[in-house]
Design a protein around this motif. Structure first.
Motif, PDB file in Angstrom:
ATOM      1  N   LYS A   6       0.859  -1.279   0.110  1.00 24.26           N
ATOM      2  CA  LYS A   6      -0.118   0.060  -0.023  1.00 24.26           C
ATOM      3  C   LYS A   6       0.883   1.370   0.094  1.00 24.26           C
ATOM      4  CE  LYS A   6      -3.528   0.649   2.652  1.00 24.26           C
ATOM      5  NZ  LYS A   6      -4.298   0.755   4.026  1.00 24.26           N
ATOM      6  N   ALA A   7       0.368   2.141  -0.690  1.00 20.18           N
ATOM      7  CA  ALA A   7       1.224   3.669  -0.793  1.00 20.18           C
ATOM      8  C   ALA A   7       0.961   4.204   0.475  1.00 20.18           C
ATOM      9  CB  ALA A   7       0.599   4.628  -1.698  1.00 20.18           C
ATOM     10  N   LEU A   8       2.002   5.012   1.071  1.00 22.83           N
ATOM     11  CA  LEU A   8       1.606   5.664   2.303  1.00 22.83           C
ATOM     12  C   LEU A   8       0.423   6.695   1.872  1.00 22.83           C
ATOM     13  CD1 LEU A   8       5.356   6.499   3.727  1.00 22.83           C
ATOM     14  CD2 LEU A   8       4.125   4.854   4.191  1.00 22.83           C
ATOM     15  N   SER A   9      -0.218   7.064   3.202  1.00 25.54           N
ATOM     16  CA  SER A   9      -1.063   8.180   3.290  1.00 25.54           C
ATOM     17  C   SER A   9      -0.555   9.453   3.248  1.00 25.54           C
ATOM     18  CB  SER A   9      -2.024   7.922   4.237  1.00 25.54           C
ATOM     19  OG  SER A   9      -1.266   8.373   5.576  1.00 25.54           O
ATOM     20  N   PRO A  10      -1.123  10.438   2.788  1.00 22.51           N
ATOM     21  CA  PRO A  10      -0.533  11.796   2.993  1.00 22.51           C
ATOM     22  C   PRO A  10       0.004  12.153   4.147  1.00 22.51           C
ATOM     23  CG  PRO A  10      -2.592  12.023   1.352  1.00 22.51           C
ATOM     24  CD  PRO A  10      -2.508  10.568   1.950  1.00 22.51           C
ATOM     25  N   GLN A  11      -0.489  11.818   5.146  1.00 17.17           N
ATOM     26  CA  GLN A  11      -0.391  12.093   6.542  1.00 17.17           C
ATOM     27  C   GLN A  11       0.890  11.462   6.786  1.00 17.17           C
ATOM     28  OE1 GLN A  11      -1.575  14.436   8.636  1.00 17.17           O
ATOM     29  NE2 GLN A  11       0.102  14.086   9.995  1.00 17.17           N
ATOM     30  N   GLU A  12       0.957  10.016   6.520  1.00 19.05           N
ATOM     31  CA  GLU A  12       2.362   9.228   6.579  1.00 19.05           C
ATOM     32  C   GLU A  12       3.423  10.030   6.036  1.00 19.05           C
ATOM     33  OE1 GLU A  12       0.477   4.660   7.393  1.00 19.05           O
ATOM     34  OE2 GLU A  12       0.382   5.706   5.438  1.00 19.05           O
ATOM     35  N   ILE A  13       3.240  10.513   4.656  1.00 21.42           N
ATOM     36  CA  ILE A  13       4.114  11.085   3.890  1.00 21.42           C
ATOM     37  C   ILE A  13       4.998  12.317   4.452  1.00 21.42           C
ATOM     38  CG2 ILE A  13       4.937  12.286   1.661  1.00 21.42           C
ATOM     39  CD1 ILE A  13       2.553  10.546   0.453  1.00 21.42           C
ATOM     40  N   LYS A  14       3.809  12.887   5.136  1.00 24.67           N
ATOM     41  CA  LYS A  14       4.225  14.494   5.747  1.00 24.67           C
ATOM     42  C   LYS A  14       5.053  13.983   7.140  1.00 24.67           C
ATOM     43  CE  LYS A  14       2.262  18.579   8.030  1.00 24.67           C
ATOM     44  NZ  LYS A  14       0.920  19.238   8.246  1.00 24.67           N
ATOM     45  N   GLU A  15       4.686  12.958   7.854  1.00 26.54           N
ATOM     46  CA  GLU A  15       5.353  12.494   8.975  1.00 26.54           C
ATOM     47  C   GLU A  15       6.860  12.090   8.467  1.00 26.54           C
ATOM     48  OE1 GLU A  15       2.911   9.777  11.223  1.00 26.54           O
ATOM     49  OE2 GLU A  15       1.559  11.420  11.612  1.00 26.54           O
ATOM     50  N   HIS A  16       7.017  11.321   7.629  1.00 25.19           N
ATOM     51  CA  HIS A  16       8.461  11.043   6.918  1.00 25.19           C
ATOM     52  C   HIS A  16       9.056  12.104   6.632  1.00 25.19           C
ATOM     53  CE1 HIS A  16       8.731   6.652   7.613  1.00 25.19           C
ATOM     54  NE2 HIS A  16       7.590   6.563   6.963  1.00 25.19           N
ATOM     55  N   PHE A  17       8.318  13.080   5.727  1.00 25.28           N
ATOM     56  CA  PHE A  17       9.196  14.150   5.540  1.00 25.28           C
ATOM     57  C   PHE A  17       9.759  15.162   6.399  1.00 25.28           C
ATOM     58  CE2 PHE A  17       9.403  18.631   3.973  1.00 25.28           C
ATOM     59  CZ  PHE A  17       9.812  18.508   2.712  1.00 25.28           C
ATOM     60  N   TYR A  18       8.863  15.142   7.729  1.00 21.80           N
ATOM     61  CA  TYR A  18       9.618  16.195   8.522  1.00 21.80           C
ATOM     62  C   TYR A  18      10.615  15.629   9.557  1.00 21.80           C
ATOM     63  CZ  TYR A  18       7.179  20.106   6.680  1.00 21.80           C
ATOM     64  OH  TYR A  18       6.467  20.979   5.917  1.00 21.80           O
ATOM     65  N   ASN A  19      10.210  14.099   9.762  1.00 15.01           N
ATOM     66  CA  ASN A  19      10.959  13.331  10.679  1.00 15.01           C
ATOM     67  C   ASN A  19      12.023  12.265  10.319  1.00 15.01           C
ATOM     68  OD1 ASN A  19       9.343  14.661  12.708  1.00 15.01           O
ATOM     69  ND2 ASN A  19       7.735  13.292  12.349  1.00 15.01           N
ATOM     70  N   SER A  20      12.321  11.824   9.289  1.00 14.21           N
ATOM     71  CA  SER A  20      12.885  10.931   8.826  1.00 14.21           C
ATOM     72  C   SER A  20      14.275  11.326   8.298  1.00 14.21           C
ATOM     73  CB  SER A  20      12.548   9.866   8.071  1.00 14.21           C
ATOM     74  OG  SER A  20      11.167   9.361   8.514  1.00 14.21           O
ATOM     75  N   THR A  21      15.481  10.799   8.589  1.00 13.72           N
ATOM     76  CA  THR A  21      16.703  11.167   8.091  1.00 13.72           C
ATOM     77  C   THR A  21      16.779  10.730   6.578  1.00 13.72           C
ATOM     78  OG1 THR A  21      17.997   8.957   8.679  1.00 13.72           O
ATOM     79  CG2 THR A  21      17.888  10.907  10.306  1.00 13.72           C
ATOM     80  N   THR A  22      17.574  11.233   5.781  1.00 12.08           N
ATOM     81  CA  THR A  22      17.949  10.837   4.340  1.00 12.08           C
ATOM     82  C   THR A  22      18.272   9.197   4.382  1.00 12.08           C
ATOM     83  OG1 THR A  22      18.394  12.983   3.675  1.00 12.08           O
ATOM     84  CG2 THR A  22      18.971  11.366   2.074  1.00 12.08           C
ATOM     85  N   ASP A  23      19.226   8.890   5.135  1.00 12.06           N
ATOM     86  CA  ASP A  23      19.507   7.431   5.228  1.00 12.06           C
ATOM     87  C   ASP A  23      18.306   6.463   5.478  1.00 12.06           C
ATOM     88  OD1 ASP A  23      21.996   8.052   4.662  1.00 12.06           O
ATOM     89  OD2 ASP A  23      22.891   7.592   6.474  1.00 12.06           O
ATOM     90  N   GLU A  24      17.328   6.969   6.617  1.00 15.25           N
ATOM     91  CA  GLU A  24      16.303   6.000   6.825  1.00 15.25           C
ATOM     92  C   GLU A  24      15.233   6.028   5.492  1.00 15.25           C
ATOM     93  OE1 GLU A  24      16.126   7.062  11.376  1.00 15.25           O
ATOM     94  OE2 GLU A  24      14.884   8.355  10.091  1.00 15.25           O
ATOM     95  N   LEU A  25      15.089   7.303   4.966  1.00 17.54           N
ATOM     96  CA  LEU A  25      14.078   7.229   3.715  1.00 17.54           C
ATOM     97  C   LEU A  25      14.650   6.450   2.674  1.00 17.54           C
ATOM     98  CD1 LEU A  25      13.021  10.964   3.583  1.00 17.54           C
ATOM     99  CD2 LEU A  25      11.700   9.344   4.212  1.00 17.54           C
ATOM    100  N   SER A  26      16.125   6.640   2.516  1.00 19.07           N
ATOM    101  CA  SER A  26      16.667   5.838   1.259  1.00 19.07           C
ATOM    102  C   SER A  26      16.412   4.344   1.447  1.00 19.07           C
ATOM    103  CB  SER A  26      18.137   6.124   1.044  1.00 19.07           C
ATOM    104  OG  SER A  26      18.341   7.408   0.631  1.00 19.07           O
TER     105      SER A  26
END
Ligand code: SAM
Ligand code: SF4
Ligand code: FES
Length: 347
Positions: A6-26
């Motif tokens: 499943k794709a992340l929801s807009p809210q989940e995307i927002k949380e990752h955008f502000y809280n996750s490091t680049t390494d975590e996202l990658s």
């Protein structure tokens, strides 16, 4: 297929955008990409068929008012020769990209598409990236056999969009994307990162807009200031934004085809590799004849100017090895097409 993903929801995307490091996202983007696309990286052969442009986008090195560009227009015979060489090497998607050039009018592009289809026995996919057109023109291009169309929305900030694109509105750009979708194309769009005046919020909204548009293909990359444009003195922002952008796009649109763009490879030696590791699954060797490549500099420092596209395919294969990725010569249509064509599908 992949119904469990499943794709992340807009809210989940927002949380990752502000809280996750680049390494975590990658890590997250790269893993999801592998689950969906395996270790394969699709190839698209790029043909930069004209650098004439009647538009004057502030960011672009081939904008109308840049008087120091040596203008060229590649004729059909030479384009078909480049397609022949690409086909022989196994390429099954050709991307026809250029400025908004009235000499290459819609009827002429339709005939070019028909010739490519004929020459490749209908096997190759044709992607167009020829700018803004009317709904009728997009329909005619689709009827001529073109499969996919790429038109980046460039930035999700309406004011910034208007400023950068000579008063042309984001609404008009999004309307053009509707026309493209309605004409039956596989739909591609995207944006640049690090534009002057862009904020964190713009960057988040770029991802959310791409998701809302349900894009089949998303091309993003760093904005690189060109010395002969009004944005010459803009600050060069880090590639990191683009790496984060790719990872978030993968999480927002798990099935999308996302290229590791040449702009990323031009800004940093390992830029394309970093994008692949973060979730990109497409590479675009440039099949344009070497004599023209240096005159299609949207930004300075563009790589692969002296190498042929065929040489680049070899180079890209080598570059993918340390990432445990392999080049794929399949057409690589949007996965939704297969589903829509399946017996019993509601579409
Ligand atoms: N003319 C068509 C259009 O604008 O959609 C297609 C070709 S245009 C040159 C392809 C893309 O190049 C644009 O969508 C834009 O995102 C990108 N581009 C232009 N100038 C750039 C720059 N200085 N740095 C990075 N990307 C750039
Ligand atoms: Fe022309 Fe495209 Fe460059 Fe704008 S980005 S000036 S439309 S080639
Ligand atoms: Fe073009 Fe390496 S990809 S020279």
């Amino acid at each position: 297929m992949h119904t469990e993903i499943k794709a992340l929801s807009p809210q989940e995307i927002k949380e990752h955008f502000y809280n996750s490091t680049t390494d975590e996202l990658s890590l997250l983007g790269g893993e999801l990409c592998r689950r969906i696309h395996g270790n394969k990286v699709l190839l698209r052969g790029l043909l930069e068929y004209t650098n004439h442009c009647s538009s004057n986008c502030l960011y672009c090195g081939i904008r109308r008012d840049n008087g120091s560009v040596r203008r060229y227009r590649i004729n059909e015979e030479m384009l078909l020769e480049a397609v022949r060489q690409g086909t022989e090497r196994g390429i099954r998607t050709f991307v026809i990209q250029g400025g908004e050039d009235s000499e290459y009018d819609n009827a002429r592009i339709c005939r070019l598409v028909e010739s490519i289809k004929e020459q490749t026995g209908g096997e190759a996919a044709v992607t167009l990236s020829c700018g803004m057109k009317s709904a009728t023109h997009y329909r005619d291009l689709r009827s001529a056999g073109a499969d996919r169309y790429l038109l980046r929305f460039e930035t999700s900030d309406p004011e910034l969009h208007k400023y950068l694109r000579g008063g042309s509105s984001l609404t008009a750009r999004l309307r053009a994307l509707d026309y493209i979708r309605d004409a039956g194309f596989q739909l591609g769009s995207g944006f640049m990162l690090g534009l002057p005046g862009e904020t964190e919020e713009t960057r988040l909204n770029n991802i959310l807009l791409a998701q809302k548009l349900e894009l089949d293909m998303v091309g993003i990359g760093p904005f690189i200031p060109h010395p002969e444009t009004p944005l010459a003195d803009a600050e060069q922002k880090d590639l990191e934004m683009s790496v984060r952008g790719v990872a978030l796009l993968r999480l927002a649109l798990p099935e999308a085809h996302i290229p590791a763009t040449t702009a990323a490879g031009s800004l940093e030696k390992d830029g394309r590799e970093r994008m692949i590791a973060a979730g990109a699954n497409v590479l675009m060797p440039n099949l344009t004849q070497v004599e023209f490549k240096k005159d299609y500099q949207l930004y300075p420092g563009k790589i692969c100017l002296d190498e042929s596209g065929i040489q680049c395919i070899g180079c890209l294969g080598m570059r993918m090895k340390p990432l445990d990725r392999e080049l794929s010569f399949l057409r690589g249509d949007a996965p939704r097409l297969e589903r829509e064509a399946a017996p019993g599908s509601p579409a």
